[in-house]
Design a protein around this motif. Structure first.
Motif, PDB file in Angstrom:
ATOM      1  N   LEU A  28       0.827  -1.206   0.000  1.00 13.82           N
ATOM      2  CA  LEU A  28       0.000   0.000   0.000  1.00 13.82           C
ATOM      3  C   LEU A  28       0.865   1.262   0.000  1.00 13.82           C
ATOM      4  N   ALA A  29       1.984   1.211   0.725  1.00 12.46           N
ATOM      5  CA  ALA A  29       2.892   2.358   0.732  1.00 12.46           C
ATOM      6  C   ALA A  29       3.471   2.599  -0.656  1.00 12.46           C
ATOM      7  N   GLN A  30       3.814   1.523  -1.364  1.00 12.00           N
ATOM      8  CA  GLN A  30       4.324   1.671  -2.719  1.00 12.00           C
ATOM      9  C   GLN A  30       3.234   2.155  -3.662  1.00 12.00           C
ATOM     10  N   LEU A  31       1.989   1.719  -3.440  1.00 10.13           N
ATOM     11  CA  LEU A  31       0.872   2.217  -4.234  1.00 10.13           C
ATOM     12  C   LEU A  31       0.750   3.733  -4.057  1.00 10.13           C
ATOM     13  N   LEU A  32       0.870   4.201  -2.805  1.00  8.01           N
ATOM     14  CA  LEU A  32       0.809   5.634  -2.529  1.00  8.01           C
ATOM     15  C   LEU A  32       1.960   6.362  -3.207  1.00  8.01           C
ATOM     16  N   TYR A  33       3.160   5.772  -3.155  1.00  9.30           N
ATOM     17  CA  TYR A  33       4.340   6.370  -3.788  1.00  9.30           C
ATOM     18  C   TYR A  33       4.133   6.496  -5.295  1.00  9.30           C
ATOM     19  N   GLY A  34       3.641   5.402  -5.923  1.00  9.64           N
ATOM     20  CA  GLY A  34       3.389   5.439  -7.358  1.00  9.64           C
ATOM     21  C   GLY A  34       2.286   6.414  -7.724  1.00  9.64           C
ATOM     22  N   LEU A  35       1.247   6.447  -6.903  1.00 14.17           N
ATOM     23  CA  LEU A  35       0.127   7.356  -7.152  1.00 14.17           C
ATOM     24  C   LEU A  35       0.597   8.802  -7.158  1.00 14.17           C
ATOM     25  N   ASP A  36       1.478   9.137  -6.213  1.00 12.03           N
ATOM     26  CA  ASP A  36       1.897  10.531  -6.070  1.00 12.03           C
ATOM     27  C   ASP A  36       2.813  10.987  -7.193  1.00 12.03           C
ATOM     28  N   LEU A  37       3.441  10.038  -7.905  1.00  9.65           N
ATOM     29  CA  LEU A  37       4.306  10.427  -9.015  1.00  9.65           C
ATOM     30  C   LEU A  37       3.510  11.031 -10.164  1.00  9.65           C
ATOM     31  N   ASN A  38       2.279  10.555 -10.377  1.00 11.86           N
ATOM     32  CA  ASN A  38       1.490  10.969 -11.540  1.00 11.86           C
ATOM     33  C   ASN A  38       0.331  11.903 -11.229  1.00 11.86           C
ATOM     34  N   ILE A  39      -0.138  11.900  -9.980  1.00 10.71           N
ATOM     35  CA  ILE A  39      -1.402  12.560  -9.690  1.00 10.71           C
ATOM     36  C   ILE A  39      -1.341  14.078  -9.858  1.00 10.71           C
ATOM     37  N   VAL A  40      -0.151  14.673  -9.700  1.00  4.48           N
ATOM     38  CA  VAL A  40      -0.029  16.127  -9.750  1.00  4.48           C
ATOM     39  C   VAL A  40       0.060  16.654 -11.185  1.00  4.48           C
ATOM     40  N   PHE A  41       0.525  15.825 -12.132  1.00  5.27           N
ATOM     41  CA  PHE A  41       0.789  16.303 -13.486  1.00  5.27           C
ATOM     42  C   PHE A  41      -0.434  16.972 -14.116  1.00  5.27           C
ATOM     43  N   VAL A  42      -1.583  16.296 -14.050  1.00  6.95           N
ATOM     44  CA  VAL A  42      -2.756  16.816 -14.743  1.00  6.95           C
ATOM     45  C   VAL A  42      -3.300  18.072 -14.075  1.00  6.95           C
ATOM     46  N   ALA A  43      -2.904  18.327 -12.815  1.00  7.04           N
ATOM     47  CA  ALA A  43      -3.408  19.502 -12.101  1.00  7.04           C
ATOM     48  C   ALA A  43      -2.515  20.723 -12.280  1.00  7.04           C
ATOM     49  N   LEU A  44      -1.359  20.569 -12.933  1.00  7.75           N
ATOM     50  CA  LEU A  44      -0.403  21.680 -13.017  1.00  7.75           C
ATOM     51  C   LEU A  44      -0.973  22.960 -13.633  1.00  7.75           C
ATOM     52  N   PRO A  45      -1.690  22.887 -14.777  1.00  8.57           N
ATOM     53  CA  PRO A  45      -2.213  24.136 -15.341  1.00  8.57           C
ATOM     54  C   PRO A  45      -3.112  24.898 -14.365  1.00  8.57           C
ATOM     55  N   GLU A  46      -3.985  24.171 -13.659  1.00  8.94           N
ATOM     56  CA  GLU A  46      -4.891  24.833 -12.717  1.00  8.94           C
ATOM     57  C   GLU A  46      -4.120  25.382 -11.512  1.00  8.94           C
ATOM     58  N   ILE A  47      -3.096  24.659 -11.045  1.00  2.00           N
ATOM     59  CA  ILE A  47      -2.262  25.148  -9.956  1.00  2.00           C
ATOM     60  C   ILE A  47      -1.580  26.449 -10.359  1.00  2.00           C
ATOM     61  N   GLY A  48      -1.051  26.470 -11.592  1.00  2.00           N
ATOM     62  CA  GLY A  48      -0.377  27.665 -12.089  1.00  2.00           C
ATOM     63  C   GLY A  48      -1.297  28.872 -12.135  1.00  2.00           C
ATOM     64  N   ARG A  49      -2.535  28.666 -12.591  1.00  2.00           N
ATOM     65  CA  ARG A  49      -3.484  29.783 -12.677  1.00  2.00           C
ATOM     66  C   ARG A  49      -3.926  30.258 -11.297  1.00  2.00           C
ATOM     67  N   ASP A  50      -4.261  29.328 -10.413  1.00  2.00           N
ATOM     68  CA  ASP A  50      -4.828  29.715  -9.116  1.00  2.00           C
ATOM     69  C   ASP A  50      -3.812  30.342  -8.177  1.00  2.00           C
ATOM     70  N   LEU A  51      -2.582  29.853  -8.213  1.00  2.00           N
ATOM     71  CA  LEU A  51      -1.577  30.340  -7.267  1.00  2.00           C
ATOM     72  C   LEU A  51      -0.683  31.416  -7.849  1.00  2.00           C
ATOM     73  N   GLY A  52      -0.880  31.779  -9.092  1.00  2.00           N
ATOM     74  CA  GLY A  52      -0.147  32.893  -9.677  1.00  2.00           C
ATOM     75  C   GLY A  52       1.301  32.609 -10.004  1.00  2.00           C
ATOM     76  N   PHE A  53       1.588  31.386 -10.465  1.00  2.00           N
ATOM     77  CA  PHE A  53       2.948  31.095 -10.919  1.00  2.00           C
ATOM     78  C   PHE A  53       3.248  31.922 -12.165  1.00  2.00           C
ATOM     79  N   PRO A  54       4.354  32.662 -12.194  1.00  2.00           N
ATOM     80  CA  PRO A  54       4.685  33.431 -13.404  1.00  2.00           C
ATOM     81  C   PRO A  54       5.128  32.523 -14.539  1.00  2.00           C
ATOM     82  N   GLY A  55       4.703  32.829 -15.767  1.00  2.00           N
ATOM     83  CA  GLY A  55       5.097  32.045 -16.933  1.00  2.00           C
ATOM     84  C   GLY A  55       4.686  30.602 -16.798  1.00  2.00           C
ATOM     85  N   GLN A  56       5.634  29.711 -17.075  1.00  2.00           N
ATOM     86  CA  GLN A  56       5.395  28.278 -16.981  1.00  2.00           C
ATOM     87  C   GLN A  56       6.097  27.672 -15.760  1.00  2.00           C
ATOM     88  N   THR A  57       6.329  28.507 -14.731  1.00  2.00           N
ATOM     89  CA  THR A  57       7.113  28.043 -13.589  1.00  2.00           C
ATOM     90  C   THR A  57       6.347  27.085 -12.678  1.00  2.00           C
TER      91      THR A  57
END
Length: 492
Positions: A28-57
């Motif tokens: 289960l710990a490895q499942l969590l580790y694997g899950l966390d590697l991919n789960i953030v990728f698809v949220a990056l554009p929304e994170i950038g817009r909401d938190l005010g990351f400049p450019g593509q940072t």
């Protein structure tokens, strides 16, 4: 003779059931580790817009995790050996839960980047502690092979769930949900570990932690991964990237000097005399530099070339993830019957053929169906190699040094991924300059076609490296019985 103290087939049923539950938590710990590697990728554009990351940072949200996870692995492995494997396992999961909570509550770029860095340190403590628990609690041979297959299959499932869950959570609940999901999972696994995983044995001798070695290798590895991750973004002549490379080289040279003079070194260089470990290190490096970069290029193909949504991309990863999980189980069976060396050779051959076939699906006008045969065959080969390479890296190492041995192999794993992505993304971008629209999509697909073929060539190199292993006479399959509960986690 075994290097562990795991129960034999005549162990009481209660002890074997106890190991079954322990394996469940480690998986289960490895499942969590694997899950966390991919789960953030698809949220990056929304994170950038909401938190005010400049450019593509907003890419720093990913980079912070990768850099600190790669830099602290050797430290995490040694900490598991000296401070206790269960202690580090629980600490790592606690860091995961707390940093995920902080990331979900973040209201600015700085907070979420720091939270991801702490999460990366948690990952660096978690991976070697989990592997060293498996390699000391489960006896070398079929029993350990089954445990590693269950652990590897759980990681593959985590990658699939990460892509799928990331898309679902982001679309329905917002980007913060991809962080909050880790809080109850990490906390619950850590709490259960205190009751299920055997206590760390009492220390009968005082051991020095080798602080100079820890600081120099952690700083050097962190700066090296930072330079490799940021080089493609900033440019290889950027002052910060060049400076990071130079300082990393100096710190790693200092580390080598410190280790030769230390009475209790962080990384005893005598471990490298173990051929299984050295070959395992090279294979983990090549694995992540080849198999490990394919998900990135598949994501670019599906989203940037074919215009898939986040959820469609996640669904697209379902087939390869199932193939990888199947391969991890085959890797266990092969290793127990025909030996680690032959299993690695089979895995690399299957992976090379599958990846070469996969390359022909990287076409701007091709549909997902053309990718499927290559995804299946390449995924099975990837899973076989994944299980066998950890078996190789753990073989012949004493229990009290399993943590640092796994930290070494895990460090080369992360550096291989960083170098592979740095090199192959540059090669994939050749020919895409000054293009837009359909021309850009076609050029991107063509560049990725070349790169995927090159990863197949890299797998051939991995195959040649495995030939340095000695041939083994595998033990009889019935020599060690699996602990009760472990059977449910593996494919029979």
């Amino acid at each position: 003779m075994s290097t562990t103290s795991a129960p034999h087939r005549d162990a009481p049923g209660g002890a074997r059931r106890h190991l079954g539950w322990t394996l469940t938590l480690l998986a289960l710990a490895q499942l969590l580790y694997g899950l966390d590697l991919n789960i953030v990728f698809v949220a990056l554009p929304e994170i950038g817009r909401d938190l005010g990351f400049p450019g593509q940072t907003q890419q720093l949200v990913v980079s912070a995790y990768v850099v600190f996870a790669g830099g602290f692995l050797l430290f995490g492995g040694r900490a598991a050996d000296l401070l206790g494997r269960r202690r580090m396992f629980v600490l790592a999961l606690s860091l995961y839960a707390l940093s995920s909570l902080a990331g979900g509550l973040a209201t600015g770029p700085e907070v979420i980047v720091v939270a991801r860095a702490v999460q990366g340190i948690g990952g660096a403590l978690l991976l070697p502690s989990t592997l060293s628990l498996i390699n000391t609690l489960f006896e070398e041979g079929p029993q350990r092979n089954r445990a590693l297959a269950a652990w590897g299959g759980a990681g593959a499932s985590g990658l699939t769930l990460g892509a799928l869950l990331g898309g679902v959570l982001t679309e329905n609940f917002g980007w913060s949900a991809v962080f909050y999901v880790n809080v109850p999972l990490g906390g619950l696994i850590a709490l259960c570990a205190l009751y299920v995983i055997p206590r760390d044995p009492a220390r009968t001798e005082r051991r020095a932690f080798d602080l100079p070695g820890s600081l120099s290798v952690t700083g050097g590895a962190t700066l090296l991964v930072f330079a490799l991750v940021e080089g493609p973004e900033r440019g290889w002549r950027d002052g910060l990237v060049v400076g990071a490379f130079v300082l990393a080289a100096l710190l790693l040279a200092l580390f080598a000097l410190v280790e030769t003079r230390s009475s209790d070194p962080l990384m005893p260089f005598r471990l490298l005399k173990n051929r299984h470990l050295t070959v395992g290190m090279l294979v983990t490096f090549l694995y992540m530099a080849t198999f490990g970069v394919l998900p990135y290029f598949l994501t670019v193909l599906m989203q940037s070339v074919h215009g898939y949504s986040a959820l469609q991309t996640g669904l697209g990863f379902l087939i390869p993830s199932l193939a990888i999980a199947t391969g991890t189980q085959l890797g266990e069976r092969f290793a127990s019957r025909i030996g680690t060396r032959t299993t690695l050779v089979i895995g690399f051959v299957v992976g090379t053929v599958g990846t070469a076939v996969l390359a022909f699906g990287f076409d701007a006008d091709a549909g997902y169906g053309l990718l499927v045969p290559g995804l299946i065959v390449s995924g099975v080969g990837q899973g076989i190699v994944w299980t066998a390479m950890w078996i190789a890296a753990a073989t012949g190492t004493a229990p009290q040094e399993q943590g640092v041995a796994n930290g070494i192999a895990s460090t080369t794993l992360n550096i291989g991924n960083a170098i592979g992505l740095a090199v192959f993304t540059v090669l994939a971008d050749i020919g895409t300059e000054h293009k837009a629209g359909r021309a850009l999509r076609a050029a991107t697909a063509d560049g990725e076609f070349r790169v995927v073929l090159l990863t197949a060539a890299g797998m051939v190199v991995g195959l040649l490296v495995t030939l340095a292993l000695r041939r083994q006479v595998p033990p009889a399959p019935a020599a060690v019985a699996a602990p009760d509960g472990a059977e449910a986690l593996t494919t029979r």
